[in-house]
Scaffold this motif. Structure first.
Motif, PDB file in Angstrom:
ATOM      1  N   GLN A  37       0.833  -1.209   0.000  1.00  0.00           N
ATOM      2  CA  GLN A  37       0.000   0.000   0.000  1.00  0.00           C
ATOM      3  C   GLN A  37       0.867   1.259   0.000  1.00  0.00           C
ATOM      4  OE1 GLN A  37      -3.202   0.151  -0.288  1.00  0.00           O
ATOM      5  NE2 GLN A  37      -4.085  -1.792   0.374  1.00  0.00           N
ATOM      6  N   ALA A  38       1.955   1.226   0.785  1.00  0.00           N
ATOM      7  CA  ALA A  38       2.851   2.390   0.828  1.00  0.00           C
ATOM      8  C   ALA A  38       3.500   2.627  -0.533  1.00  0.00           C
ATOM      9  CB  ALA A  38       3.915   2.174   1.898  1.00  0.00           C
ATOM     10  N   LEU A  39       3.886   1.525  -1.219  1.00  0.00           N
ATOM     11  CA  LEU A  39       4.501   1.653  -2.545  1.00  0.00           C
ATOM     12  C   LEU A  39       3.512   2.224  -3.549  1.00  0.00           C
ATOM     13  CD1 LEU A  39       6.808   1.113  -4.538  1.00  0.00           C
ATOM     14  CD2 LEU A  39       5.946  -1.219  -4.792  1.00  0.00           C
ATOM     15  N   GLU A  40       2.268   1.729  -3.519  1.00  0.00           N
ATOM     16  CA  GLU A  40       1.257   2.241  -4.453  1.00  0.00           C
ATOM     17  C   GLU A  40       0.978   3.723  -4.195  1.00  0.00           C
ATOM     18  OE1 GLU A  40      -0.080   0.719  -6.976  1.00  0.00           O
ATOM     19  OE2 GLU A  40       1.009  -1.154  -6.604  1.00  0.00           O
ATOM     20  N   LYS A  41       0.927   4.098  -2.924  1.00  0.00           N
ATOM     21  CA  LYS A  41       0.677   5.502  -2.594  1.00  0.00           C
ATOM     22  C   LYS A  41       1.834   6.380  -3.067  1.00  0.00           C
ATOM     23  CE  LYS A  41      -0.262   8.566   1.325  1.00  0.00           C
ATOM     24  NZ  LYS A  41      -0.393   8.664   2.793  1.00  0.00           N
ATOM     25  N   ARG A  42       3.080   5.881  -2.879  1.00  0.00           N
ATOM     26  CA  ARG A  42       4.254   6.658  -3.297  1.00  0.00           C
ATOM     27  C   ARG A  42       4.299   6.812  -4.821  1.00  0.00           C
ATOM     28  NH1 ARG A  42       8.763   3.642  -1.304  1.00  0.00           N
ATOM     29  NH2 ARG A  42       9.268   2.981  -3.416  1.00  0.00           N
ATOM     30  N   LYS A  43       3.910   5.750  -5.544  1.00  0.00           N
ATOM     31  CA  LYS A  43       3.910   5.811  -7.003  1.00  0.00           C
ATOM     32  C   LYS A  43       2.854   6.775  -7.532  1.00  0.00           C
ATOM     33  CE  LYS A  43       4.066   1.772  -9.077  1.00  0.00           C
ATOM     34  NZ  LYS A  43       3.812   0.325  -9.319  1.00  0.00           N
ATOM     35  N   ALA A  44       1.736   6.883  -6.809  1.00  0.00           N
ATOM     36  CA  ALA A  44       0.638   7.742  -7.271  1.00  0.00           C
ATOM     37  C   ALA A  44       0.802   9.194  -6.849  1.00  0.00           C
ATOM     38  CB  ALA A  44      -0.691   7.194  -6.743  1.00  0.00           C
ATOM     39  N   THR A  45       1.752   9.479  -5.974  1.00  0.00           N
ATOM     40  CA  THR A  45       1.951  10.849  -5.477  1.00  0.00           C
ATOM     41  C   THR A  45       3.080  11.532  -6.253  1.00  0.00           C
ATOM     42  OG1 THR A  45       1.322  10.078  -3.272  1.00  0.00           O
ATOM     43  CG2 THR A  45       2.379  12.233  -3.408  1.00  0.00           C
ATOM     44  N   PRO A  46       2.883  12.774  -6.717  1.00  0.00           N
ATOM     45  CA  PRO A  46       3.971  13.500  -7.397  1.00  0.00           C
ATOM     46  C   PRO A  46       5.192  13.662  -6.492  1.00  0.00           C
ATOM     47  CG  PRO A  46       1.856  14.610  -7.705  1.00  0.00           C
ATOM     48  CD  PRO A  46       1.626  13.532  -6.704  1.00  0.00           C
ATOM     49  N   LEU A  47       6.383  13.743  -7.103  1.00  0.00           N
ATOM     50  CA  LEU A  47       7.634  13.793  -6.334  1.00  0.00           C
ATOM     51  C   LEU A  47       7.692  14.990  -5.389  1.00  0.00           C
ATOM     52  CD1 LEU A  47      10.412  12.720  -8.891  1.00  0.00           C
ATOM     53  CD2 LEU A  47       9.764  11.571  -6.777  1.00  0.00           C
ATOM     54  N   GLU A  48       7.157  16.127  -5.844  1.00  0.00           N
ATOM     55  CA  GLU A  48       7.290  17.335  -5.018  1.00  0.00           C
ATOM     56  C   GLU A  48       6.489  17.247  -3.718  1.00  0.00           C
ATOM     57  OE1 GLU A  48       4.393  18.196  -8.465  1.00  0.00           O
ATOM     58  OE2 GLU A  48       6.382  17.292  -8.156  1.00  0.00           O
ATOM     59  N   PHE A  49       5.523  16.345  -3.639  1.00  0.00           N
ATOM     60  CA  PHE A  49       4.722  16.205  -2.422  1.00  0.00           C
ATOM     61  C   PHE A  49       5.249  15.118  -1.487  1.00  0.00           C
ATOM     62  CE2 PHE A  49       1.667  17.908  -5.550  1.00  0.00           C
ATOM     63  CZ  PHE A  49       1.322  19.085  -4.902  1.00  0.00           C
ATOM     64  N   LEU A  50       6.333  14.456  -1.880  1.00  0.00           N
ATOM     65  CA  LEU A  50       6.912  13.406  -1.047  1.00  0.00           C
ATOM     66  C   LEU A  50       7.988  13.978  -0.140  1.00  0.00           C
ATOM     67  CD1 LEU A  50       7.305  10.534  -3.684  1.00  0.00           C
ATOM     68  CD2 LEU A  50       5.553  10.731  -1.910  1.00  0.00           C
ATOM     69  N   SER A  51       8.257  13.288   0.955  1.00  0.00           N
ATOM     70  CA  SER A  51       9.348  13.673   1.847  1.00  0.00           C
ATOM     71  C   SER A  51      10.687  13.374   1.162  1.00  0.00           C
ATOM     72  CB  SER A  51       9.248  12.903   3.163  1.00  0.00           C
ATOM     73  OG  SER A  51       9.410  11.515   2.931  1.00  0.00           O
ATOM     74  N   PRO A  52      11.788  14.003   1.593  1.00  0.00           N
ATOM     75  CA  PRO A  52      13.100  13.753   0.956  1.00  0.00           C
ATOM     76  C   PRO A  52      13.475  12.276   0.920  1.00  0.00           C
ATOM     77  CG  PRO A  52      13.227  15.641   2.425  1.00  0.00           C
ATOM     78  CD  PRO A  52      11.876  15.054   2.625  1.00  0.00           C
ATOM     79  N   GLU A  53      13.203  11.560   1.998  1.00  0.00           N
ATOM     80  CA  GLU A  53      13.546  10.132   2.033  1.00  0.00           C
ATOM     81  C   GLU A  53      12.723   9.339   1.017  1.00  0.00           C
ATOM     82  OE1 GLU A  53      13.681   6.422   5.236  1.00  0.00           O
ATOM     83  OE2 GLU A  53      13.122   8.436   5.877  1.00  0.00           O
ATOM     84  N   GLU A  54      11.425   9.657   0.934  1.00  0.00           N
ATOM     85  CA  GLU A  54      10.578   8.957  -0.025  1.00  0.00           C
ATOM     86  C   GLU A  54      10.908   9.352  -1.455  1.00  0.00           C
ATOM     87  OE1 GLU A  54       6.639   9.877   1.273  1.00  0.00           O
ATOM     88  OE2 GLU A  54       6.488   8.035   2.473  1.00  0.00           O
ATOM     89  N   GLN A  55      11.342  10.580  -1.668  1.00  0.00           N
ATOM     90  CA  GLN A  55      11.756  11.011  -3.001  1.00  0.00           C
ATOM     91  C   GLN A  55      12.957  10.189  -3.492  1.00  0.00           C
ATOM     92  OE1 GLN A  55      12.498  15.222  -3.187  1.00  0.00           O
ATOM     93  NE2 GLN A  55      10.348  15.778  -2.840  1.00  0.00           N
ATOM     94  N   LYS A  56      13.914   9.954  -2.603  1.00  0.00           N
ATOM     95  CA  LYS A  56      15.074   9.124  -2.971  1.00  0.00           C
ATOM     96  C   LYS A  56      14.642   7.717  -3.355  1.00  0.00           C
ATOM     97  CE  LYS A  56      18.497  11.507  -0.073  1.00  0.00           C
ATOM     98  NZ  LYS A  56      19.422  11.351   1.079  1.00  0.00           N
ATOM     99  N   LYS A  57      13.727   7.140  -2.575  1.00  0.00           N
ATOM    100  CA  LYS A  57      13.245   5.782  -2.866  1.00  0.00           C
ATOM    101  C   LYS A  57      12.526   5.731  -4.217  1.00  0.00           C
ATOM    102  CE  LYS A  57      12.633   4.255   1.928  1.00  0.00           C
ATOM    103  NZ  LYS A  57      11.646   3.785   2.947  1.00  0.00           N
ATOM    104  N   GLU A  58      11.695   6.753  -4.482  1.00  0.00           N
ATOM    105  CA  GLU A  58      10.928   6.754  -5.724  1.00  0.00           C
ATOM    106  C   GLU A  58      11.834   6.969  -6.932  1.00  0.00           C
ATOM    107  OE1 GLU A  58       7.720   6.485  -8.287  1.00  0.00           O
ATOM    108  OE2 GLU A  58       8.063   5.840  -6.215  1.00  0.00           O
ATOM    109  N   ILE A  59      12.833   7.854  -6.809  1.00  0.00           N
ATOM    110  CA  ILE A  59      13.774   8.075  -7.913  1.00  0.00           C
ATOM    111  C   ILE A  59      14.567   6.802  -8.196  1.00  0.00           C
ATOM    112  CG2 ILE A  59      15.868   9.340  -8.573  1.00  0.00           C
ATOM    113  CD1 ILE A  59      14.709  11.746  -7.006  1.00  0.00           C
ATOM    114  N   GLN A  60      15.003   6.130  -7.134  1.00  0.00           N
ATOM    115  CA  GLN A  60      15.727   4.875  -7.301  1.00  0.00           C
ATOM    116  C   GLN A  60      14.846   3.806  -7.956  1.00  0.00           C
ATOM    117  OE1 GLN A  60      18.803   4.265  -6.978  1.00  0.00           O
ATOM    118  NE2 GLN A  60      18.887   2.029  -7.063  1.00  0.00           N
TER     119      GLN A  60
END
Length: 364
Positions: A200-223
């Motif tokens: 669920q966390a992965l699906e939420k992160r994928k559906a959220t734009p990068l600018e609205f994510l925390s720095p740690e989650e942004q790194k995970k999503e970019i990777q």
């Protein structure tokens, strides 16, 4: 509202009838019930109506959230309550899918995701605690009955013959196996809860734009995006993992344990589908080649483990099995066949040799 009582949950609608305490007469009465029920956080009265009357079922993404809003204990009747397990709820939901008029109940995924994150893990802990308390209560009742029985035997009746050490050992082994199975089941539920939360966390992160994510989650999503692009460009290569035979005994055991845990989680999550698949396969084999199915069953029933299980069951339930056999209407015919079988063990070789001699004389 019409009264509702049952001894077993046979359909998904039975769950909601038991929770509501009866069968609502119309949609207005259902709306009044929903005002004071936890299910109103996710469902409307019209959604419940689809479940009760029109073969509605829940999607995989929302069923755990609905389960989290249900009470731990479901009252089946005035004397019996049932602890509703997640796999039981999923099984009842899966049974709706093959029906001709079945359809998915539309539920807001964002609400379901929020409720799942907030309530599901606590609900599982409540179920585990309730099972533990029920086991302790049964154990206490059993000990109390044993003490009363022992007291009555000592005061009013001659002492009965004590259990043999073999039966005592079998009972202890069975209790140990039950407790071990419950502990393994709890581990599987925790693992399923962890995997669902991660998904669920992965699906939420994928559906959220990068600018609205925390720095740690942004790194995970970019990777994650970088790895997805690399996999898309480069063809998949053969696995370079070390073979089992090249590992040390400790590494082999650790790998087997990880495989067992993963397989247990898969079986728990897909229990209904696996059972339906095996049943259909067996029915197909019975239709195409019944003799092969009989041979397979005979081979399985002849295994030492199966024989040991039958012997253990007889030792632990000797009185019940003997009474059932005694009251069997076919008992005279069974006794007759058994006596003939025992008699042939003695006379069979003699008769066989005489027949062979007669055949040899006639052939001359």
């Amino acid at each position: 509202m019409k009264s509702f009582e049952t001894d077993k949950l046979n359909d998904l609608s039975d769950v909601f009838y038991a929770v509501f305490g009866g069968r609502p007469d119309n949609i207005r009465e259902m709306e009044e019930i929903m005002k004071t029920n936890n299910l109103n956080q996710l469902l409307f009265a019209t959604d419940i109506e689809q479940i009760l009357k029109y073969d509605g079922f829940f999607a995989d993404e929302t069923i755990d959230a609905v389960y989290a809003l249900l009470p731990v204990k479901i009252p089946l009747n005035k004397k019996k309550d049932l602890i509703l397990l997640p796999q039981t709820f999923r099984k009842l939901n899966a049974a709706r899918i093959p029906r001709p008029a079945s359809h998915i109940v539309n539920i807001d995924f964002q609400k379901a995701f929020h409720i799942y994150n907030v309530r599901f893990s606590f609900k599982i802990q409540e179920v585990i605690q309730e099972i533990h308390s029920l086991q302790q209560q049964k154990e206490a009742q059993k000990q109390e009955l044993e003490q009363k029985s022992q007291h009555n035997n000592e005061t009013n009746a001659p002492k009965k013959q004590s259990e043999s050490p073999k039966i005592t050992a079998l009972k202890k082994a069975r209790e140990d196996k039950k407790s071990q199975k419950l502990e393994e089941q709890q581990k599987v539920w925790r693992e399923i809860s962890r995997l669902n939360t991660k998904k669920q966390a992965l699906e939420k992160r994928k559906a959220t734009p990068l600018e609205f994510l925390s720095p740690e989650e942004q790194k995970k999503e970019i990777q994650r995006q970088r790895m997805a692009q690399a996999r898309a460009k480069k063809p998949r290569q053969a696995s370079k993992s070390t073979k089992m035979k090249d590992l040390t005994p400790e590494q082999q055991e650790a790998l087997r344990e990880a495989n067992r845990r993963r397989n247990a989680v898969y079986r728990e999550r897909h229990r209904a589908e696996l059972r339906a698949y095996h049943n259909s396969r067996r029915a197909k084999l019975k239709e195409e080649n019944p003799e092969l199915l009989k041979a397979i069953d005979k081979k399985n029933n002849a295994k030492p483990s199966c024989k040991k299980a039958k012997e253990t069951y007889y030792l632990l339930n000797k009185e019940k099995v003997d009474l059932k056999n005694k009251n069997n209407p076919n008992r005279p015919a069974i006794n007759k066949r058994y006596k003939a079988k025992k008699r042939l063990k003695k006379t069979g070789p003699i008769i066989s040799s005489l027949l062979q001699g007669l055949l040899a004389v006639k052939s001359r």
